[in-house]
Design a protein around this motif. Structure first.
Motif, mmCIF file in Angstrom:
data_model
loop_
_atom_site.group_PDB
_atom_site.id
_atom_site.type_symbol
_atom_site.label_atom_id
_atom_site.label_comp_id
_atom_site.label_asym_id
_atom_site.label_seq_id
_atom_site.Cartn_x
_atom_site.Cartn_y
_atom_site.Cartn_z
ATOM 1 N N VAL A 1 43.595 17.223 12.417
ATOM 2 C CA VAL A 1 42.974 17.385 13.730
ATOM 3 C C VAL A 1 43.553 16.315 14.638
ATOM 4 O O VAL A 1 43.366 15.131 14.392
ATOM 5 C CB VAL A 1 41.445 17.227 13.656
ATOM 6 C CG1 VAL A 1 40.835 17.377 15.033
ATOM 7 C CG2 VAL A 1 40.862 18.226 12.698
ATOM 8 N N THR B 1 43.498 25.629 13.944
ATOM 9 C CA THR B 1 42.648 25.375 15.108
ATOM 10 C C THR B 1 41.261 24.903 14.690
ATOM 11 O O THR B 1 40.712 23.974 15.267
ATOM 12 C CB THR B 1 42.542 26.651 15.963
ATOM 13 O OG1 THR B 1 43.852 27.001 16.414
ATOM 14 C CG2 THR B 1 41.658 26.417 17.177
ATOM 15 N N LEU B 2 40.700 25.530 13.650
ATOM 16 C CA LEU B 2 39.345 25.142 13.235
ATOM 17 C C LEU B 2 39.349 24.140 12.080
ATOM 18 O O LEU B 2 38.292 23.705 11.626
ATOM 19 C CB LEU B 2 38.530 26.385 12.845
ATOM 20 C CG LEU B 2 38.253 27.389 13.977
ATOM 21 C CD1 LEU B 2 37.387 28.527 13.477
ATOM 22 C CD2 LEU B 2 37.565 26.694 15.146
ATOM 23 N N THR C 1 33.026 24.455 10.269
ATOM 24 C CA THR C 1 33.709 23.510 11.144
ATOM 25 C C THR C 1 32.712 22.870 12.111
ATOM 26 O O THR C 1 32.825 21.701 12.459
ATOM 27 C CB THR C 1 34.814 24.235 11.933
ATOM 28 O OG1 THR C 1 35.725 24.800 10.990
ATOM 29 C CG2 THR C 1 35.561 23.280 12.835
ATOM 30 N N GLU D 1 39.561 22.938 21.311
ATOM 31 C CA GLU D 1 39.853 21.599 20.826
ATOM 32 C C GLU D 1 38.670 21.104 20.008
ATOM 33 O O GLU D 1 37.506 21.334 20.362
ATOM 34 C CB GLU D 1 40.086 20.677 22.021
ATOM 35 C CG GLU D 1 40.667 19.351 21.626
ATOM 36 C CD GLU D 1 40.857 18.467 22.844
ATOM 37 O OE1 GLU D 1 41.849 18.653 23.553
ATOM 38 O OE2 GLU D 1 39.995 17.609 23.068
ATOM 39 N N LEU D 2 38.965 20.450 18.892
ATOM 40 C CA LEU D 2 37.887 19.941 18.040
ATOM 41 C C LEU D 2 37.618 18.489 18.375
ATOM 42 O O LEU D 2 38.537 17.695 18.508
ATOM 43 C CB LEU D 2 38.289 20.044 16.565
ATOM 44 C CG LEU D 2 38.570 21.443 16.035
ATOM 45 C CD1 LEU D 2 38.817 21.381 14.540
ATOM 46 C CD2 LEU D 2 37.423 22.381 16.338
ATOM 47 N N ILE E 1 33.147 21.994 19.156
ATOM 48 C CA ILE E 1 34.295 22.755 19.650
ATOM 49 C C ILE E 1 34.267 22.767 21.165
ATOM 50 O O ILE E 1 33.254 23.119 21.772
ATOM 51 C CB ILE E 1 34.290 24.194 19.106
ATOM 52 C CG1 ILE E 1 34.502 24.156 17.602
ATOM 53 C CG2 ILE E 1 35.376 25.030 19.775
ATOM 54 C CD1 ILE E 1 34.619 25.501 16.966
ATOM 55 N N TYR F 1 32.537 19.085 13.522
ATOM 56 C CA TYR F 1 33.207 18.997 14.818
ATOM 57 C C TYR F 1 32.404 19.718 15.899
ATOM 58 O O TYR F 1 31.699 20.678 15.622
ATOM 59 C CB TYR F 1 34.601 19.625 14.761
ATOM 60 C CG TYR F 1 35.541 18.967 13.801
ATOM 61 C CD1 TYR F 1 36.247 17.831 14.165
ATOM 62 C CD2 TYR F 1 35.714 19.477 12.519
ATOM 63 C CE1 TYR F 1 37.109 17.212 13.277
ATOM 64 C CE2 TYR F 1 36.577 18.874 11.621
ATOM 65 C CZ TYR F 1 37.267 17.743 12.009
ATOM 66 O OH TYR F 1 38.121 17.147 11.126
#
Lengths: 306, 370
Positions: free
Chosen positions: A303, A83-84, B342, B4-5, B348, B346
């Protein structure tokens, strides 16, 4: 003869945790994810399996708890890398470090307490046969389960459509995603399967192999399991062979120490780890062959773009 | 509901700077929850955890624990920047300590000002030589360095165990598995002996961090490391050799780790024992990432991780918890650091259950069209 049978019986018990953990990791890696947290998941399985077995008095419930905890613990890794989209190597390492710490903390009160032990199979008549009786019909149930697991995973990966999809995801997650396959969904399930297997391997250590809890009792088996997957070039049957070879090395060094072979005990204790390095060298030498066998997306973050 | 990224057009400078701090706060929060679940007052437990910061002699202990962590992590940062995964620092630390101790153990009466520099250099050579094994296997036989460097940890532990129980055992030591105490010429001097036992190993760590920062930021070699890490293909076009980079990274980190090992043996333990490291080699991996693989950031991160060791001991004595609490905190910290990183690349987005069908439909239709 009696001694030989006894040694062969212990080889199976030493090989089984390696086999189960490696088969689980094989499925994870076939899906394109490298989970270096095997050692941490094994030790979490070992401590939770032991505690559950100790509290309920049932080794079966202990093994069940080990499986559940292993799968839940692997979800932590799954959430991070899937997810990350974090770095898989670093995240796997942190799962191992966290597992070693957490298990030591949870299990502190249970060190040295005798726990329940899973008893070996006994089929009247068959198990009493000379030599083969105990080897074929007198192991503990998990030994048979681990071999069935190898069968099952081999069948699943190479004989079912879902297995084909899983391998496709591991070889090219981009293409799989373009086909509308849920890459992340499949990988979550694969990671949890790997966690459940590692948990079971840990539970086996603390409920069957040596029915007690000691800190760091996994003793690098998670790392050897990772090496076994490479050694087996990501094929279940070769994992089975490799696990039994390593089980033999592991037991061989223990017996050599007991027999008073004129070599320092530390040399023998280091043997399984040296053997792992040797095997890795032999198997990785051929660069083209290794590249052909390795799942092409292994270790790469994914991703989905929308 | 799910996450979701969304890729940022460029890396966020804000989160690049903030993420270690966010990770730190999250770790403290998770630690508080953990203490509460264990039935302790979380505020009081966390207070105990950071209590070592209030006493001068404890600050000395902090420096003692931080020194090896910083030295090792500075070396590891070179490896990780070059995308080379040396995770066997624990073994290189042990072998550095062993090789550096050869002279004081075998010639216990040798007293000279040359002894300490000689020990330090031998420790570095020992660590670098041990690290060159996985490098050689990777370059020559294409072997996975993660697994080989880790296997070598177990082998190093057995080497040390054999030495202190066998040939190097102190003949006058009542059969204890340890070498004789080093003579005064073989012991690293203290920084300020009046207030505590911190030794100049901490100075080594600071110097190493500054030198490495200079190498990575201002010299061609540092550029080469970064290019090879980011894109080996681009590096090849620039004429950089991947094999040489593997050796360079492993040997630099091995040498620094070896120096950490012999500094710890000489300055803190003053002899060899069956176990000379409470997992410094593994904790340093966390230090390297928490410090953002930047040598100066690593100094700060090393001090933080040193506190987790001391805090673990404080909680153990005050509350009777297992000293493994330290390991749990370290593991959580690494998790949160990686997770927060992250945010650098990205954004989030939280997608609610209600909003999802609307958002998902056009995408699905698009897929059908393809």
């Amino acid at each position: 003869m009696e001694i030989l049978v006894a040694i062969l019986l212990t080889v199976a018990t030493a090989a089984t945790p390696l086999l189960i953990a490696a088969i689980g990791e094989l499925v994870v890696e076939r899906s394109g994810v490298l989970n270096l947290g095997v050692e941490g998941m094994i030790i979490m399985g070992a401590v939770s399996g032991f505690i559950a077995g100790y509290v309920t008095g049932s080794p079966w419930l202990g093994l069940l708890a080990a499986i559940v905890v292993g799968a839940l613990f692997s979800l932590l890794f799954g959430f991070m890398v899937l997810t990350l989209a974090t770095n898989q190597v670093a995240t796997g390492l942190s799962l191992t470090l966290l597992g070693l710490g957490l298990s030591g903390m949870i299990g502190a009160k249970f060190v040295g307490v005798p726990g329940p032990k899973l008893s070996n199979l006994y089929i009247p008549g068959l198990t009493d046969l000379p030599v083969v009786g105990r080897l074929v019909f007198g192991q503990d149930p998990v030994v048979y389960l681990s071999i069935a697991l190898t069968f099952g995973v081999g069948w699943f990966l190479f004989r079912t459509r879902t297995g084909l999809t899983l391998r496709a995801i591991g070889d090219s997650h981009g293409s799989a995603h373009a086909l509308g396959i849920s890459v992340v969904g499949y990988r979550y399930l694969a990671v949890m399967f790997g966690g459940a297997c590692s948990g079971l391997a840990g539970g086996y250590l603390s409920l069957v192999y040596t029915p007690q809890w000691t800190e760091n009792m996994s003793a690098g088996r998670g790392w050897i399991a990772l090496a076994l997957v490479v050694f087996a070039s990501w094929r279940p049957w070769r994992v089975l062979g490799g696990a039994y070879i390593f089980g033999a090395v592991w037991i061989g060094q223990l017996h050599a120490q007991a027999f008073g072979i004129p070599v320092p005990g530390q040399v023998l204790a280091a043997a399984p780890y040296a053997a792992t390095i040797l095997v890795l060298v032999l198997i990785s030498r051929n660069k083209r062959l290794t590249m052909m066998n390795t799942p092409a997306s292994l270790g790469q973050p994914f991703v989905p773009d929308r | 509901m799910r996450l979701e990224l969304v890729k940022r057009p460029q890396r966020s400078m804000l989160f690049s700077a903030l993420s270690p701090f966010i990770a730190f706060v999250l770790t403290a929060a998770a630690g508080a929850i953990m203490f509460a679940l264990l039935g302790y007052n979380p505020v009081k437990a966390l207070g105990t955890y950071i209590s070592p910061l209030t006493e001068v002699w404890q600050l000395h202990e902090l420096a003692i624990k931080a020194a090896p962590l910083i030295l090792i992590a500075v070396g590891l940062s070179v490896c990780y920047r070059a995308n080379i995964w040396n995770i066997g620092a624990e073994g290189q630390f042990i072998i550095g300590g062993v090789v550096g101790s050869i002279v004081p153990v075998l010639y216990p009466t040798y007293e000279s000002w040359l002894l300490l520099p000689l020990m330090m250099v031998m420790g570095m050579i020992g660590g670098a030589a041990y690290a060159s094994i996985p490098a050689l296997l990777k370059v020559r036989f294409n072997t996975n360095e993660i697994l080989t460097s880790l296997m070598l940890v177990y082998i190093a532990e057995n080497v040390l165990d054999w030495l202190v129980r066998g040939p190097w055992r102190d003949p006058n030591g009542y059969n204890f598995p340890q070498t004789a105490q080093f003579n005064d010429y073989a012991i690293l001097p203290a920084i300020a002996s009046s207030s505590g036992r911190a030794h100049i190993g901490f100075i080594f760590a600071l110097v190493a961090a500054v030198l490495m920062w200079f190498l990575m930021k201002r010299m061609l070699k540092g550029f080469e490391v970064r290019v090879m890490g980011a894109s080996p293909r681009a590096g090849r076009f620039a004429g950089f050799s991947h094999g040489k980079m593997v050796f360079f990274a492993f040997m630099v980190s091995g040498a620094l780790t070896g120096l950490a090992g012999i500094s710890e043996v000489s300055g803190t333990i003053n002899q060899l024992q069956p176990v000379i490291s409470p997992g410094y080699g593994f904790t340093a991996i966390i230090v390297a990432f928490l410090g953002r693989l930047n040598p100066l950031g690593i100094v700060a991160a090393g001090l933080v991780l040193a506190l987790t060791y001391l805090g673990g001991e404080a909680v153990q004595t005050a509350l009777g918890l297992s000293d493994k609490v330290a390991r749990v905190f370290q593991g959580m910290l690494l998790f949160f650091v990686l997770g927060c990183d992250t945010l650098i690349h990205y954004r989030i987005r939280l997608i609610g259950a209600k909003a999802e069908p609307a958002a998902a439909q056009p995408a699905a239709r698009l897929e059908e069209a393809h």
